[in-house]
Design an enzyme around this catalytic site. Sequence first.
Site, PDB file in Angstrom:
ATOM      1  N   GLY A   1      -7.546  -4.218   1.807  1.00  0.00           N
ATOM      2  CA  GLY A   1      -6.797  -3.091   2.338  1.00  0.00           C
ATOM      3  C   GLY A   1      -6.161  -2.225   1.273  1.00  0.00           C
ATOM      4  O   GLY A   1      -6.251  -2.474   0.076  1.00  0.00           O
ATOM      5  N   SER A   2      -5.465  -1.185   1.753  1.00  0.00           N
ATOM      6  CA  SER A   2      -4.778  -0.244   0.876  1.00  0.00           C
ATOM      7  C   SER A   2      -3.642   0.394   1.649  1.00  0.00           C
ATOM      8  O   SER A   2      -3.636   0.395   2.888  1.00  0.00           O
ATOM      9  CB  SER A   2      -5.756   0.832   0.391  1.00  0.00           C
ATOM     10  N   GLY A   3      -2.659   0.929   0.930  1.00  0.00           N
ATOM     11  CA  GLY A   3      -1.603   1.694   1.564  1.00  0.00           C
ATOM     12  C   GLY A   3      -0.725   0.903   2.519  1.00  0.00           C
ATOM     13  O   GLY A   3      -0.230   1.454   3.497  1.00  0.00           O
ATOM     14  N   SER A   4      -0.543  -0.379   2.261  1.00  0.00           N
ATOM     15  CA  SER A   4       0.285  -1.269   3.087  1.00  0.00           C
ATOM     16  C   SER A   4      -0.286  -1.515   4.478  1.00  0.00           C
ATOM     17  O   SER A   4       0.400  -2.064   5.341  1.00  0.00           O
ATOM     18  CB  SER A   4       1.719  -0.716   3.224  1.00  0.00           C
TER      19      SER A   4
ATOM     20  N   GLY B   1      -1.725  -3.357   7.330  1.00  0.00           N
ATOM     21  CA  GLY B   1      -1.881  -4.761   7.691  1.00  0.00           C
ATOM     22  C   GLY B   1      -0.996  -5.725   6.930  1.00  0.00           C
ATOM     23  O   GLY B   1      -1.093  -6.936   7.141  1.00  0.00           O
TER      24      GLY B   1
ATOM     25  N   ARG C   1      -7.728   2.479 -10.319  1.00  0.00           N
ATOM     26  CA  ARG C   1      -7.743   3.904  -9.980  1.00  0.00           C
ATOM     27  C   ARG C   1      -6.387   4.490 -10.310  1.00  0.00           C
ATOM     28  O   ARG C   1      -5.427   3.780 -10.602  1.00  0.00           O
ATOM     29  CB  ARG C   1      -8.003   4.083  -8.481  1.00  0.00           C
TER      30      ARG C   1
END
Length: 430
Positions: A159-162, A164, A287
């Site tokens: 995942g990404s961006g918090s 889950g 990134r």
Amino acid sequence: MSGTGPRWFAFLESNTTGTGRDFCAAARARGLRPVLLTRDPGRYLYVADDGIETVVLDSSDAEAVYEACVTLADGSGLAGIVSSSEYFVATAARTAAKLGLPAPDGDAVARCRAKDVQRSALAAAGVAVPRFEAVGEVADAVAAAADIGHPVVLKPVSGSGSVGVKLCRDADETEAWARDLLGRATDERGTPVPSRILVEAAVIGPEFSVETFDDTVVTVVGKHTGSEPYYVETGHDVPAPAAPATVAALGDTARAALAALGLGWGAAHTELRMTAEGPVVIEANPRLAGGMIPVAVRAATGRDLVDEVIARAAGQDTPPAGPGAGHAAIRFLLAESQAQEGRIAAVEGLAAAAAAPGVVTAATTGTATVGRTLRVTHSFQDRLGCVVATGASGEEAERHALDAARLIRIELENQTATHEASETEGVGGR
């Protein structure tokens, strides 16, 4: 898409709440012709506003991406390909390498994208990480949490961006959230996700990120997060308000993590917690940072990391640093409760916020579009907007950002809701 003219510079998808627009602008400023390779151009509001050309394809299909880039290269030429989205950095790197273009090690990037694989590599190299276990069954998640000891944090492995990410305080919460996560077949972009999750020890201590380019630390950022059990980022401080010894320890640990993962080419964004025993790596991202951090870094330090990423991927000279204000702060406007859900009727105050003292940028995200239905997700998608502001000190930069953010109002149909930036003292703890 052939003919003469500037060489293409390809972007494989884009981040949606950060600097995707800036990447295209930086490519244009370098005499390149930005083109977005995407499944859905309508996902990015800046594409139409800025006249960015697009190629519609299945961005999860590496062969389709490669063939599109071959077509671009056979036309006006292709200078480079990158992605500002966490989900596509590995494909972009591997595609660039196949075309003989500058890129990081695509296999190393892919390994880093799998959080369980990354954690294992860091632990094997002696880099401090939370105690963890990757599981694919609900019962195994409950057992792992019992072994590690509550509270634990559960999160997807990709995942990404918090999205889950949640703190679970006991077995019942762990079972319920593991069932929810393992029941998800796709991520927020509709891409299939692995059927496993991480169960990890909750690390106590302030959160930071270390922004690097190659193996050099550019700056250490102080991070603010929302209230538990979720960890939505509410703001950032550049540079972090921390003692020199703390900053040095964080930087050294981040560089050790990148070396252990086979990274160290171009930009990386490493998130850490500072515990009583020292820095603990939460994750290293191969990134440039999202969340408008590059804008704040440029404002505070004079280094334009977006332009540096484009220059490196295009084989051009990286730019020298310009003047910086010394300090910058980012504060997000968040939808934080179901009481703030509904159809957006109006967005007001942006012009006033942009004109406020010290403000570099004031903007709303695609989430805060008139006519769109607002839903609370407890992830980066809850960001309705942001303000980046500078100051002679960290305190002044924060005050400028908060004062400007209060001027922005998101009005809902049959209800008026004012979404204010967080005033969390210090740096949030997970």
